[in-house]
Design a protein around this motif. Sequence first.
Motif, PDB file in Angstrom:
ATOM      1  N   GLN A  30       0.691  -1.149   0.134  1.00 42.00           N
ATOM      2  CA  GLN A  30       0.072   0.115   0.021  1.00 42.00           C
ATOM      3  C   GLN A  30       1.026   1.260  -0.023  1.00 42.00           C
ATOM      4  OE1 GLN A  30       0.588  -1.575   2.657  1.00 42.00           O
ATOM      5  NE2 GLN A  30       1.125  -0.311   4.312  1.00 42.00           N
ATOM      6  N   ALA A  31       0.326   2.426  -0.648  1.00 43.49           N
ATOM      7  CA  ALA A  31       0.998   3.605  -0.446  1.00 43.49           C
ATOM      8  C   ALA A  31       0.555   4.275   0.736  1.00 43.49           C
ATOM      9  CB  ALA A  31       0.418   4.304  -1.702  1.00 43.49           C
ATOM     10  N   SER A  32      -0.767   4.119   1.275  1.00 39.64           N
ATOM     11  CA  SER A  32      -0.887   4.448   2.576  1.00 39.64           C
ATOM     12  C   SER A  32      -2.368   3.517   2.977  1.00 39.64           C
ATOM     13  CB  SER A  32      -1.771   5.928   2.473  1.00 39.64           C
ATOM     14  OG  SER A  32      -2.787   6.183   1.423  1.00 39.64           O
ATOM     15  N   LEU A  33      -2.804   3.817   4.157  1.00 45.20           N
ATOM     16  CA  LEU A  33      -4.020   3.236   4.596  1.00 45.20           C
ATOM     17  C   LEU A  33      -5.148   4.076   5.230  1.00 45.20           C
ATOM     18  CD1 LEU A  33      -4.620   2.415   8.018  1.00 45.20           C
ATOM     19  CD2 LEU A  33      -2.501   0.959   7.518  1.00 45.20           C
ATOM     20  N   PRO A  46      -6.852   7.231  11.815  1.00 44.30           N
ATOM     21  CA  PRO A  46      -7.404   6.406  11.170  1.00 44.30           C
ATOM     22  C   PRO A  46      -6.247   5.937  10.186  1.00 44.30           C
ATOM     23  CG  PRO A  46      -8.155   8.671  10.534  1.00 44.30           C
ATOM     24  CD  PRO A  46      -7.391   8.582  11.839  1.00 44.30           C
ATOM     25  N   THR A  47      -5.201   6.374  10.187  1.00 40.57           N
ATOM     26  CA  THR A  47      -4.282   5.688   9.390  1.00 40.57           C
ATOM     27  C   THR A  47      -3.145   4.952  10.095  1.00 40.57           C
ATOM     28  OG1 THR A  47      -2.434   7.597  10.130  1.00 40.57           O
ATOM     29  CG2 THR A  47      -3.847   8.198   8.438  1.00 40.57           C
ATOM     30  N   LEU A  48      -3.627   4.342  11.098  1.00 41.19           N
ATOM     31  CA  LEU A  48      -2.996   3.014  11.761  1.00 41.19           C
ATOM     32  C   LEU A  48      -3.647   1.885  11.415  1.00 41.19           C
ATOM     33  CD1 LEU A  48      -1.899   4.823  15.080  1.00 41.19           C
ATOM     34  CD2 LEU A  48      -0.504   4.649  13.219  1.00 41.19           C
ATOM     35  N   SER A  49      -2.935   0.687  11.311  1.00 37.89           N
ATOM     36  CA  SER A  49      -3.721  -0.457  10.849  1.00 37.89           C
ATOM     37  C   SER A  49      -4.458  -0.843  12.364  1.00 37.89           C
ATOM     38  CB  SER A  49      -2.699  -1.514  10.856  1.00 37.89           C
ATOM     39  OG  SER A  49      -1.652  -1.791  11.451  1.00 37.89           O
TER      40      SER A  49
END
Length: 272
Positions: A30-33, A46-49
């Motif tokens: 992924q480039a980002s999540l 919200p960007t952390l798994s």
Amino acid sequence: IQEKPTAYAGADAQICEGESHTLSGLVTNQASLLWTSAGDGSFDDPTLSNATYTPGPGDISNGSVVLTITAEAISPCGDDATDNMTLSIVPLPGIPGTPDGPTIVDIHVTPTSEYETTGSAGADTYTWSLSPDQAGSIAGNGLTAVVTWNAAFHGFAYVRVNAHNDCGSVASDSLEVEVSNSVGMQEYAWQAMKVNIMPNPTKGKFRLSINTDEQSLQMTIYGCDGNMIFNTGIEEPGDNILEFDLGHHPGGIYFIRLFNDKVNHTEKIIIQ
């Protein structure tokens, strides 16, 4: 060759109302999540798994919310990967109905009293409490409970019910109960008061004559079940005459109680 992204939101989960949930997302290539919610809750990041989600009022009202993890593709791949998980939210029980039952009790007449509640949504079990402890004991069975009064107690007692489920408990408002015992009152109080009821028995109408040296007496009329049907104050000493008509009440034995901080006097009247 750039591999396509993958996304896994983790297994569906369940929490209790008032709790937050730490997610177990997994993304690759992924480039980002980014986590998003179909409800009104919020993520700490919200960007952390493994972001933590706190449900909003709408989520709690609905009983669940769908959370989505998105893995943004790395160029030149153009298709992002997404996956969903459902977070179920088990609510706390609703507030139980305030106990219903006698609010004035003469232990000499009614040594036990029964109380009930309308219950609450989402409750699995109920527990009952009586305070203060010296007022007596209470035994509850679901929506009903029986108080066994302590014959030495007089004053105010409070009956309350708690609703429970796996997520916790919620208490009802307390029912205030005035407790007295017409046996064992002070001799001078008896001697300072003369009470006459005419006629007795009666079809409903009667005259109550009270001659007393006391000021600020309280007068209540209640049935054998302990439920009060009339309450008034008598402020002046001397002769006091009151007229009543209880013809609209069921026939039976009723009790007239006259009391203040020194006097505790009970008379019986029969309604035919």
